[in-house]
Design a protein around this motif. Structure first.
Motif, PDB file in Angstrom:
ATOM      1  N   ALA B  10       3.113   3.140   2.454  1.00 22.80           N
ATOM      2  CA  ALA B  10       2.260   2.351   1.801  1.00 22.80           C
ATOM      3  C   ALA B  10       0.948   3.027   2.075  1.00 22.80           C
ATOM      4  O   ALA B  10       0.336   3.255   2.961  1.00 22.80           O
ATOM      5  N   ALA B  11       0.092   3.345   0.527  1.00 21.69           N
ATOM      6  CA  ALA B  11      -1.202   3.772   0.802  1.00 21.69           C
ATOM      7  C   ALA B  11      -2.011   2.537   1.260  1.00 21.69           C
ATOM      8  O   ALA B  11      -1.718   1.328   0.886  1.00 21.69           O
ATOM      9  N   PRO B  12      -3.013   2.903   2.026  1.00 24.42           N
ATOM     10  CA  PRO B  12      -3.893   1.725   2.239  1.00 24.42           C
ATOM     11  C   PRO B  12      -4.499   1.157   1.279  1.00 24.42           C
ATOM     12  O   PRO B  12      -5.108   1.895   0.416  1.00 24.42           O
ATOM     13  N   PRO B  13      -4.477  -0.069   0.859  1.00 24.52           N
ATOM     14  CA  PRO B  13      -5.216  -0.799  -0.277  1.00 24.52           C
ATOM     15  C   PRO B  13      -6.498  -0.626  -0.431  1.00 24.52           C
ATOM     16  O   PRO B  13      -7.443  -0.971   0.680  1.00 24.52           O
ATOM     17  N   PRO B  14      -6.908   0.253  -1.312  1.00 26.93           N
ATOM     18  CA  PRO B  14      -8.411   0.323  -1.642  1.00 26.93           C
ATOM     19  C   PRO B  14      -8.873  -1.046  -2.280  1.00 26.93           C
ATOM     20  O   PRO B  14      -8.267  -1.912  -2.525  1.00 26.93           O
ATOM     21  N   GLY B  17      -6.749  -2.005  -5.553  1.00 24.96           N
ATOM     22  CA  GLY B  17      -5.815  -1.129  -5.829  1.00 24.96           C
ATOM     23  C   GLY B  17      -4.302  -1.398  -5.239  1.00 24.96           C
ATOM     24  O   GLY B  17      -3.925  -2.529  -5.421  1.00 24.96           O
ATOM     25  N   ASP B  18      -3.648  -0.569  -4.541  1.00 22.90           N
ATOM     26  CA  ASP B  18      -2.316  -0.506  -4.272  1.00 22.90           C
ATOM     27  C   ASP B  18      -2.186  -1.862  -3.282  1.00 22.90           C
ATOM     28  O   ASP B  18      -2.600  -1.851  -2.071  1.00 22.90           O
ATOM     29  N   GLY B  19      -1.472  -2.706  -3.654  1.00 24.57           N
ATOM     30  CA  GLY B  19      -1.436  -3.831  -3.050  1.00 24.57           C
ATOM     31  C   GLY B  19      -0.614  -3.528  -1.582  1.00 24.57           C
ATOM     32  O   GLY B  19       0.041  -2.453  -1.621  1.00 24.57           O
TER      33      GLY B  19
END
Lengths: 517, 416
Positions: B10-14, B17-19
């Motif tokens: 999981a990308a760290p949420p910006p 953005g990415d939940g």
């Protein structure tokens, strides 16, 4: 201009977007900033451009500390930014857009169009941008619009140019042109920061590369010292399988047959000019071509979204020419559209609803037109898990998800009912390495289940990675159909440019390294 | 097949953005969903409630500064500061008290308010329904007039037993409105003509059609030449219903039933889903195999029918039973405000229709009891809409932070 960022930290509620980032860009240097979506690239650049204030750290321009509080200040200091989504007025001309905000004025505030025009022309000539100052923006292709954005920055005397994902919307040819322009700007002493997640481009253009992951710098490097595999591993944080493993195709009976298809574009010009194709069960046929050569219209006509002027489309031997999308869906078509936000999803509706967008009137999701919420939710939960859609909940509006996860929602929905024909348009455009890898595996899995796959992609890497056969289109015609073994980058490039004889002269070089970027 | 070992991390949420956590939706649990719903509801109510409060405060100021006697007191503010404040307070508090008393303070008042709210609710549902399909129905006024005309004609021309006559008149009202709305819908579906333009034009046509009808022998009572129709026969009138001491007519229940029906249609049926999908993103709806023109036409037919019911409840229910010229148009336009305040949501429309009904029914009582003119109510209604339409203004007055992922608001989409 030399740009230095020292120890930049930026926190948002709940997240640290940048953690002590150091970045130095020398004048005359093209510096690539690589990282996956959410790695902090955009945050960092927005700090440099004055859209955000850093919580810690400082920015120095040519050695002088620079406390930037607004984009106006950044522009005055010589920083120019070309955003991923262009900020142009569609109905204005190029010259009008370029001078917007810094209009040359004569006495009594008279707008000096002649002067503006002259300066635009001069800049355009000097950097080989080839832009007509009198053209209206909305008539221009995306690649030219981007050059207008670059012109805007140059017009304001930008000595450091930030390009945010500049190639995401460009065709391979336009990308080449952009690269030449970037090189020329750097040679003129300007510094260029090139934000991307495409490894090949960064390696091709950059003097130096900085990789960000999770808001931190994970490495500085140069193209000479590294390769795609190593960069991908740095970006993602683990070894990445760049090659798509797939067994040879075992094509079965023809599923989709397109015969002499003629289709017009929105302006009434003939966009598809007598295309014939066959896609068999269990094979991936890729359509390759520079964007705007009729691929989009061809796909839309096949999917029943665009009227057919002449010719026929057959699905499993049945004539389906001119069927509407609903009838095509019933006949066994699954379609991943090119523009996911406009055509594939309803941003304000929850993930769960989007996952059944075109299947809601089927059992078990509804019965006699009454929706069975429980089934819809159960189905959504299952697909979210199976396709690894990262969402806080199935009730989250799909528009809140990242691009990669939005695409996974569409892929999940369409792959769920794809059992005969799967049509994919630009399935991985704008996505990061992890998502691309995942989607590519799913596509191959569908093929291996015996589904006929038609892939429309302007990414040559993607075509080479996935296709079993490749149909190259040029000006609305198929100029060649190659088996994967016969195809290589050079030969496809020539065919895409319409140079059929030259392409035939190129010997097939066999298996070249196939990579995903 | 592929040999990759793990799912991408999981990308760290910006910032937005990415939940974050994967698959939380799959096992989140009902409790959390309920809490989230309540939080959403709270968020949705904050702005309208604060808008009402602010409008009442500003309305009070307007009362003070338009009342000659109170202004006199302010003239001698320096010699008697308390007197001016006291006079102002008395004026405002008495006015609002009278407003409260005659709208919801007594059973009679509540009955009157409910009756006032009924056509507002039905017409508000009409606007809200069309809006959910992405259409701006400015034509509730016209649809309402045509609906009332049809219902009224059936009501005073035919002579039938009540169990047949009343339903027939109601159905006629619905169909009249539906046909009138359907014209705009079909024009939109077939030719792409913008519904805002066509419904406004259809409004004008409907006013003149009503005038024309009222001059004809079929409508005019013998021996009169002013613009009024024959009264609806007893057998077609909406019966009075008493709930304890509150007396209303049956139209109130028609409005409640219509709200439930609209909710059910939108949220629980595939047709409603299609309407909402077309409203939110017609391109994606088309790609998903939905017929966008058909949905536009259907939305305007149903919206028109709902507005027609609003006119019907007004002509078949008390206080008037006769059609008059130009009488109904205010309801059609207040309906837009009601839908806006109710956030195009059936329950919200009912609540805001009740509020507007209360303001309307209480205003005469207020004017009788104090010197405050009824027009102040129009000012307050306008202020409510102003504040609801400009949530940023309300937020800055009360220093509330903007909620994350605020739902698409009605007004933000106007004209875009």
């Amino acid at each position: 201009m030399k740009v230095e960022l020292r120890g930049i930290t930026k926190r948002f509620p709940g997240v640290v977007a940048c953690k002590g980032v150091d970045l130095t860009v020398e004048s005359g240097e093209v510096h690539a900033l690589l990282g996956e979506n959410g790695a902090g690239k955009s945050t960092l650049m927005n700090i440099l451009f004055g859209l955000y204030r850093a919580d810690e750290g400082e920015v120095c321009l040519d050695g002088e500390p620079f406390d930037c509080r607004s984009p106006a200040q950044a522009i005055a200091a010589g920083i120019g930014m070309v955003h991923q989504h262009f900020m142009l007025v569609p109905v204005f001309t190029v010259a009008e857009n370029v001078m917007l905000g810094v209009e040359p004025t004569g006495p009594l505030g008279r707008l000096d169009r002649v002067e503006a025009r002259r300066r635009v022309e001069e800049l355009s000539d000097r950097y080989g941008l080839a832009v007509d100052p009198d053209a209206v923006i909305e008539d221009l292709p995306v690649g030219v619009q981007q050059r207008v954005e670059i012109l805007k920055a140059l017009y304001r005397d930008a000595r450091c140019l930030i390009l945010d994902e500049p190639t995401a919307v460009l065709t391979p040819h336009e990308i080449d042109e952009l690269m030449a322009i970037i090189r020329q700007l750097a040679d003129g002493g300007r510094s260029v920061i090139f934000i991307s997640h495409k490894l090949r481009e960064a390696l091709g253009i950059a003097d130096r590369i900085t990789v960000l992951r999770g808001g931190e710098v994970v490495g500085h490097t140069t193209p000479a010292e590294t390769d795609e595999q190593a960069l991908a591993a740095m970006m993602v944080g683990r070894d990445v399988q760049l090659v798509v493993d797939k067994a040879p195709a075992r094509p079965g009976e023809p599923v989709l047959e397109v015969d002499g298809l003629v289709v017009s574009d929105d302006r009434g010009h003939r966009a598809v000019d007598g295309v014939s194709l066959t896609v068999r069960a269990g094979e991936i046929l890729a359509i390759a071509g520079v964007q705007g050569n009729g691929q989009s219209e061809l796909v839309e006509a096949i999917c029943g979204l665009r009227p057919v002027d002449a010719g026929a489309v057959r699905l499993d031997g049945r004539d389906v020419t001119g069927h509407d999308p609903r009838a095509m869906f019933r006949a066994g078509l699954a379609h991943v559209p090119e523009d996911r936000q406009r055509d594939g999803l309803i941003g304000s509706l929850p993930v769960a609803d989007n996952l059944v967008l075109n299947q809601l009137d089927r059992r078990p999701f509804s019965r006699r037109s009454v929706i069975n919420r429980r089934e819809v939710r159960r189905h959504a939960a299952r697909l979210v898990e199976e396709f690894d859609v990262r969402t806080p909940s199935i009730d989250t509006p799909v528009g809140n998800l990242s691009g990669g996860n939005q695409q996974k929602v569409i892929i999940a929905r369409e792959f769920f009912h794809a059992d005969r024909l799967l049509v994919l348009s630009q399935p991985t455009r704008g996505l990061d390495v992890g998502s691309i890898q995942y989607i590519h595996r799913q596509i191959v899995a569908k093929r291996d289940e015996g589904v006929a796959v038609l892939l429309n992609s302007s990414e040559l890497d993607e075509v080479l990675a996935l296709a079993d056969r490749i149909a190259v289109v040029y000006r609305g015609r198929v100029v060649g159909v190659l088996d994967r073994e016969e195809a290589n980058r050079e030969r496809l490039g020539l065919l895409m440019a319409g140079a059929v004889e030259e392409a035939a002269a190129v010997e097939a070089t066999g298996e070249e390294e196939v990579t995903v970027t | 097949m592929t040999t990759a070992t793990e799912q991408p991390p999981a990308a760290p949420p910006p910032a937005g953005g990415d939940g974050g956590d994967a698959g939380a939706g799959t096992g989140g649990g009902r409790g959390r969903a309920v809490v989230a719903r309540l939080a959403d509801l709270g968020n949705a109510l904050v702005i309208p409630v604060l808008a009402l409060v602010t409008a009442l405060v500003v309305g009070g100021l307007v009362m003070v500064f338009t009342d000659p006697e109170t202004l006199d007191e302010w003239g001698s503010f320096l010699s008697d500061p308390l007197g001016a404040l006291e006079a102002s307070w008395d004026l405002v508090s008495e006015s609002y008290e009278a407003l409260w008393r005659s709208s919801v303070g007594t059973p009679r008042g509540i009955g009157r308010t409910l009756v006032e709210a009924t056509p507002l609710a039905l017409a508000g549902l009409s606007v809200a329904f069309a809006f959910r399909a992405g259409l701006f129905n400015i034509g509730a006024a016209g649809q309402l007039i045509i609906g009332a005309t049809c219902a009224g004609w059936v009501g005073f021309t035919w002579d039938l037993p009540a169990p047949i006559h009343l339903p027939l008149a109601v159905v006629a009202g619905f169909l009249g409105g539906a046909a009138w709305g359907g014209i705009a819908g079909v024009l939109k579906a077939r030719t792409g003509a913008h519904e805002v333009i066509t419904t406004i034009m259809l409004n004008y046509i409907s006013y003149r059609l009503l005038d024309y009808a009222l001059r004809s022998d079929a409508f005019q009572p013998p021996g009169r030449d002013d613009l009024i129709s024959k009264p609806v026969r007893e057998s077609a009138r909406l019966p009075e219903v008493s709930l304890g001491e509150v007396t209303v007519h049956a139209g109130v229940f028609v409005a409640l039933a219509a709200a439930v029906a609209v909710w059910w249609l939108l949220e629980r049926t595939t047709t409603g889903f299609r309407l909402r999908a077309v409203g939110a993103n017609p391109d994606a709806a088309r790609y998903a195999g939905m017929s966008v023109p058909a949905m536009y036409a259907l939305a305007m037919v149903v919206a028109g029918g709902l507005a027609g019911l609003a006119g019907t409840s007004n002509i078949l229910g008390r206080p008037s039973f006769s059609l008059t010229g130009g009488y109904y148009s205010f309801i059609g336009f207040d309906a837009i405000a009601v839908a806006l305040l109710g956030r195009a949501n059936p329950a919200g429309v009912l609540v805001s229709a009740f509020l507007f009904g209360a303001l309307r029914s209480g205003s005469t009582g207020m004017q009788a009891a104090t010197s405050t003119p009824v027009d102040i109510i129009v000012v307050i209604q306008a202020l409510i809409i102003l504040f609801v339409a400009a949530p940023a203004l309300v937020r800055s007055i009360y220093r509330i932070k903007a909620g994350r992922g605020t739902a698409q608001t009605f007004t933000a989409s106007w004209g875009s």
